[in-house]
Design a protein around this motif. Structure first.
Motif, PDB file in Angstrom:
ATOM      1  N   GLY A 180       0.812  -1.213   0.000  1.00  0.00           N
ATOM      2  CA  GLY A 180       0.000   0.000   0.000  1.00  0.00           C
ATOM      3  C   GLY A 180       0.839   1.253   0.000  1.00  0.00           C
ATOM      4  N   SER A 181       2.161   1.077   0.058  1.00  0.00           N
ATOM      5  CA  SER A 181       3.101   2.195   0.048  1.00  0.00           C
ATOM      6  C   SER A 181       3.933   2.127  -1.222  1.00  0.00           C
ATOM      7  CB  SER A 181       4.026   2.131   1.280  1.00  0.00           C
ATOM      8  OG  SER A 181       5.153   2.971   1.120  1.00  0.00           O
ATOM      9  N   PRO A 182       3.781   3.079  -2.148  1.00  0.00           N
ATOM     10  CA  PRO A 182       4.578   3.051  -3.376  1.00  0.00           C
ATOM     11  C   PRO A 182       6.082   2.999  -3.103  1.00  0.00           C
ATOM     12  CG  PRO A 182       2.822   4.669  -3.562  1.00  0.00           C
ATOM     13  CD  PRO A 182       2.828   4.207  -2.135  1.00  0.00           C
ATOM     14  N   GLY A 183       6.536   3.739  -2.085  1.00  0.00           N
ATOM     15  CA  GLY A 183       7.961   3.769  -1.785  1.00  0.00           C
ATOM     16  C   GLY A 183       8.483   2.438  -1.299  1.00  0.00           C
ATOM     17  N   GLY A 215      15.635   8.306  15.919  1.00  0.00           N
ATOM     18  CA  GLY A 215      14.900   9.422  15.340  1.00  0.00           C
ATOM     19  C   GLY A 215      14.566   9.255  13.887  1.00  0.00           C
ATOM     20  N   GLY A 216      14.993   8.142  13.287  1.00  0.00           N
ATOM     21  CA  GLY A 216      14.760   7.937  11.861  1.00  0.00           C
ATOM     22  C   GLY A 216      13.310   7.649  11.525  1.00  0.00           C
ATOM     23  N   GLY A 217      12.599   6.998  12.437  1.00  0.00           N
ATOM     24  CA  GLY A 217      11.193   6.706  12.199  1.00  0.00           C
ATOM     25  C   GLY A 217      10.915   5.285  11.756  1.00  0.00           C
ATOM     26  N   LYS A 218      11.805   4.347  12.129  1.00  0.00           N
ATOM     27  CA  LYS A 218      11.618   2.966  11.674  1.00  0.00           C
ATOM     28  C   LYS A 218      10.341   2.344  12.245  1.00  0.00           C
ATOM     29  CE  LYS A 218      15.065   1.445  15.092  1.00  0.00           C
ATOM     30  NZ  LYS A 218      15.453   2.812  15.476  1.00  0.00           N
ATOM     31  N   SER A 219      10.039   2.614  13.516  1.00  0.00           N
ATOM     32  CA  SER A 219       8.810   2.059  14.094  1.00  0.00           C
ATOM     33  C   SER A 219       7.578   2.682  13.449  1.00  0.00           C
ATOM     34  CB  SER A 219       8.789   2.284  15.607  1.00  0.00           C
ATOM     35  OG  SER A 219       9.830   1.565  16.242  1.00  0.00           O
ATOM     36  N   THR A 220       7.646   3.966  13.145  1.00  0.00           N
ATOM     37  CA  THR A 220       6.519   4.638  12.485  1.00  0.00           C
ATOM     38  C   THR A 220       6.307   4.082  11.084  1.00  0.00           C
ATOM     39  OG1 THR A 220       6.922   6.672  13.735  1.00  0.00           O
ATOM     40  CG2 THR A 220       5.602   6.865  11.734  1.00  0.00           C
ATOM     41  N   LEU A 221       7.398   3.914  10.329  1.00  0.00           N
ATOM     42  CA  LEU A 221       7.290   3.333   8.989  1.00  0.00           C
ATOM     43  C   LEU A 221       6.694   1.933   9.063  1.00  0.00           C
ATOM     44  CD1 LEU A 221       7.922   3.332   5.931  1.00  0.00           C
ATOM     45  CD2 LEU A 221      10.178   2.426   6.509  1.00  0.00           C
ATOM     46  N   GLY A 236      -0.605   2.349  22.313  1.00  0.00           N
ATOM     47  CA  GLY A 236      -1.818   3.092  22.005  1.00  0.00           C
ATOM     48  C   GLY A 236      -1.620   4.590  22.143  1.00  0.00           C
ATOM     49  N   ARG A 237      -0.897   4.978  23.181  1.00  0.00           N
ATOM     50  CA  ARG A 237      -0.626   6.394  23.410  1.00  0.00           C
ATOM     51  C   ARG A 237       0.267   6.965  22.306  1.00  0.00           C
ATOM     52  NH1 ARG A 237       1.981   6.181  28.475  1.00  0.00           N
ATOM     53  NH2 ARG A 237       0.094   5.261  29.241  1.00  0.00           N
ATOM     54  N   ARG A 238       1.205   6.149  21.855  1.00  0.00           N
ATOM     55  CA  ARG A 238       2.192   6.618  20.874  1.00  0.00           C
ATOM     56  C   ARG A 238       1.600   6.735  19.475  1.00  0.00           C
ATOM     57  NH1 ARG A 238       7.896   3.462  19.548  1.00  0.00           N
ATOM     58  NH2 ARG A 238       8.723   4.949  18.052  1.00  0.00           N
ATOM     59  N   TYR A 239       0.752   5.772  19.103  1.00  0.00           N
ATOM     60  CA  TYR A 239       0.309   5.710  17.713  1.00  0.00           C
ATOM     61  C   TYR A 239      -1.078   6.270  17.471  1.00  0.00           C
ATOM     62  CZ  TYR A 239       4.392   2.729  17.065  1.00  0.00           C
ATOM     63  OH  TYR A 239       5.673   2.259  17.014  1.00  0.00           O
ATOM     64  N   LYS A 240      -1.737   6.789  18.487  1.00  0.00           N
ATOM     65  CA  LYS A 240      -3.063   7.356  18.258  1.00  0.00           C
ATOM     66  C   LYS A 240      -3.010   8.570  17.335  1.00  0.00           C
ATOM     67  CE  LYS A 240      -3.250  10.372  22.362  1.00  0.00           C
ATOM     68  NZ  LYS A 240      -4.004  10.662  23.603  1.00  0.00           N
ATOM     69  N   ARG A 241      -1.855   9.221  17.252  1.00  0.00           N
ATOM     70  CA  ARG A 241      -1.694  10.377  16.370  1.00  0.00           C
ATOM     71  C   ARG A 241      -1.786   9.977  14.899  1.00  0.00           C
ATOM     72  NH1 ARG A 241       3.706  10.550  14.389  1.00  0.00           N
ATOM     73  NH2 ARG A 241       4.995   8.941  15.354  1.00  0.00           N
ATOM     74  N   LEU A 242      -1.626   8.693  14.611  1.00  0.00           N
ATOM     75  CA  LEU A 242      -1.607   8.242  13.226  1.00  0.00           C
ATOM     76  C   LEU A 242      -2.998   7.955  12.679  1.00  0.00           C
ATOM     77  CD1 LEU A 242       1.458   5.804  13.352  1.00  0.00           C
ATOM     78  CD2 LEU A 242       1.437   8.255  12.830  1.00  0.00           C
ATOM     79  N   PRO A 289       3.908  15.407  12.000  1.00  0.00           N
ATOM     80  CA  PRO A 289       3.254  15.017  13.258  1.00  0.00           C
ATOM     81  C   PRO A 289       2.286  13.852  13.121  1.00  0.00           C
ATOM     82  CG  PRO A 289       3.354  17.404  13.090  1.00  0.00           C
ATOM     83  CD  PRO A 289       3.826  16.870  11.786  1.00  0.00           C
ATOM     84  N   ASP A 290       1.658  13.705  11.953  1.00  0.00           N
ATOM     85  CA  ASP A 290       0.706  12.616  11.768  1.00  0.00           C
ATOM     86  C   ASP A 290       1.333  11.402  11.109  1.00  0.00           C
ATOM     87  OD1 ASP A 290       1.119  13.796   9.308  1.00  0.00           O
ATOM     88  OD2 ASP A 290      -0.979  13.665   8.669  1.00  0.00           O
ATOM     89  N   GLY A 291       2.668  11.336  11.098  1.00  0.00           N
ATOM     90  CA  GLY A 291       3.355  10.160  10.588  1.00  0.00           C
ATOM     91  C   GLY A 291       4.254  10.445   9.405  1.00  0.00           C
ATOM     92  N   LEU A 292       4.753   9.359   8.797  1.00  0.00           N
ATOM     93  CA  LEU A 292       5.615   9.464   7.629  1.00  0.00           C
ATOM     94  C   LEU A 292       4.777   9.594   6.365  1.00  0.00           C
ATOM     95  CD1 LEU A 292       8.487   6.858   8.174  1.00  0.00           C
ATOM     96  CD2 LEU A 292       8.784   9.286   7.737  1.00  0.00           C
ATOM     97  N   HIS A 293       5.046  10.607   5.570  1.00  0.00           N
ATOM     98  CA  HIS A 293       4.347  10.789   4.303  1.00  0.00           C
ATOM     99  C   HIS A 293       5.176  10.157   3.190  1.00  0.00           C
ATOM    100  CE1 HIS A 293       1.802  14.489   5.723  1.00  0.00           C
ATOM    101  NE2 HIS A 293       1.788  13.486   6.579  1.00  0.00           N
TER     102      HIS A 293
END
Length: 318
Positions: free
Chosen positions: A82-85, A107-113, A141-147, A291-295
C-alpha cells in the motif's frame, strides 16, 4: 465483498493493495513491468492467498507441477504494502516467506514506517501481528493514536521472552509478523543451553535466526527491527544481516550530539542496504516525517538526491 488489485497489462492473479486510491506495485510480480492496476472484487480466500495450498517441504511432485504452481500462485509471493515507496525498494511488493531487517539511526522513524505499513496491509485484509519488546500495549496506544484509526486485523502485543514471541507467532499464524526490536528480546539461548544477555551480539543474532525459522516454517513474512550505533553500524552484530533475506535502511540528515548519532529534519530515504535476495538494491524511496506520521512521496530515481544521507556520510546532506 473484499477487493484486490489486478495488473492492467498482464491481467495476472489478484494482489492485495491499499483500501483506497490508485495502488502502485513498483514492479508487477507477474509481468515485471511498472503499470497501473485495476480494482477488482474477489473472495476472502483469494485475497488471503488461501485458495491454493502451498507445496510442503520435502514433498515429491513432478517438476511440471512445481512450475505450474509457481506460475499460478504468484499472487501469494508478493503483497502490495500500500506504500509506493516501500514496494519500489522491495522490488515490487513484500515477498512472502522471507525475513527482512529494518534499521535506522535514532529518530529515523523505523517504528513509524513499520506500523504504518502494517496498517495499510491490515486495511487490505491481510492478517498482521506486531510484537513490541520495548513498550506495553498501553504505551503503543498512546504513541500511535496520532496516526489515526487502525483496522482490527492489525494485532499488537507486548512480549520480551523469545519463547513467548515464538509461541505468539505459532498461535496466531498471521500473514505478516513484525518484531520491534531484536535488542530487547530476553531468554535467548544457543543449542547447548547457554543463555545470552539481551542486546548482546550473540543474543541479537540467535533471536533473529529463531524468529526467521519459526516464520519460515509457517510461510510468513517477518520484519525485524534493529538499532544503529553512533558509527552507523547495526547494533549487536552486522552478521545478523547475513542470516536474513534483506535489509531496509531508513535514513535522513545525520547529526552527532554528545557522541550519539541521530536523525534530524523531516526528509527520509529508504533503500536496501547492500542485500536483497528477492530483488535489486538500487531502489530509493523518499518520505517526510510529519506530526501525523511518515508521508510517502514515492520512488526516487535520482541516485544522489541532495537531501539523501547515506550511511557512509558522517553528516549526510541536508
Amino acid at each position: 465483498m473484499p477487493f484486490a488489485w489486478r495488473c492492467r497489462r498482464c491481467k495476472g492473479p489478484p494482489l492485495a493493495g491499499g483500501p483506497d486510491g490508485k495502488p502502485w506495485f513498483g514492479a508487477c510480480p507477474n509481468c515485471g513491468g511498472s503499470y497501473d492496476a485495476d480494482r477488482i472484487s474477489v473472495g476472502d480466500d483469494e485475497v488471503d492467498g488461501a485458495a491454493i495450498q502451498p507445496i510442503k517441504d520435502g514433498e515429491a511432485i513432478s517438476l511440471s507441477d512445481a512450475i505450474a504452481q509457481e506460475n499460478v500462485d504468484t499472487s501469494t509471493h508478493r503483497l502490495s504494502s500500500g506504500s509506493p515507496g516501500v514496494d519500489h525498494v522491495l522490488g515490487g511488493g513484500i515477498p512472502i516467506g522471507v525475513a527482512i531487517l529494518l534499521v535506522s539511526p535514532p529518530g529515523g522513524g523505523k517504528s513509524t514506517l513499520l506500523i504504518e505499513t502494517l496498517r495499510k496491509l491490515a486495511m487490505a485484509r491481510v492478517s498482521v501481528l506486531y510484537i513490541c519488546t520495548e513498550e506495553s500495549t498501553r504505551q503503543m496506544g498512546r504513541r500511535y493514536k496520532r496516526l489515526g484509526k487502525f483496522p482490527p486485523r492489525l494485532v499488537v502485543v507486548h512480549q520480551k521472552d523469545i519463547e513467548d514471541i515464538l509461541e505468539e507467532i505459532r498461535r496466531r499464524r498471521p500473514k505478516i509478523v513484525a518484531v520491534d526490536s531484536l535488542h530487547d528480546i530476553e531468554g535467548v539461548c544457543d543449542d547447548n543451553g547457554a543463555f545470552y544477555s539481551s542486546g548482546s551480539a550473540t543474543s541479537v543474532l540467535l533471536a533473529a535466526k529463531q524468529i526467521r525459522r519459526c516464520a519460515g516454517e509457517l510461510d510468513l513474512t517477518s520484519f525485524l527491527v534493529a538499532h544503529v550505533t553512533k558509527d552507523g553500524d547495526i547494533a549487536g552484530t552486522n552478521t545478523v544481516q547475513h542470516s536474513l533475506d534483506g535489509t531496509l535502511y531508513l535514513n535522513g540528515q545525520q547529526k552527532t550530539i554528545d557522541g550519539r548519532l541521530i536523525i534530524v529534519g523531516v526528509e527520509r530515504t529508504l533503500r536496501c542496504d547492500g542485500k536483497n535476495r528477492f530483488g535489486g538494491t538500487g531502489g530509493v524511496a523518499r518520505f517526510q516525517m510529519h506530526p501525523d506520521g511518515l508521508h510517502d512521496l514515492g520512488p526516487w530515481f535520482d541516485s544522489h538526491p541532495p537531501w539523501a544521507a547515506r550511511r557512509d556520510n558522517d553528516e549526510g546532506a541536508g
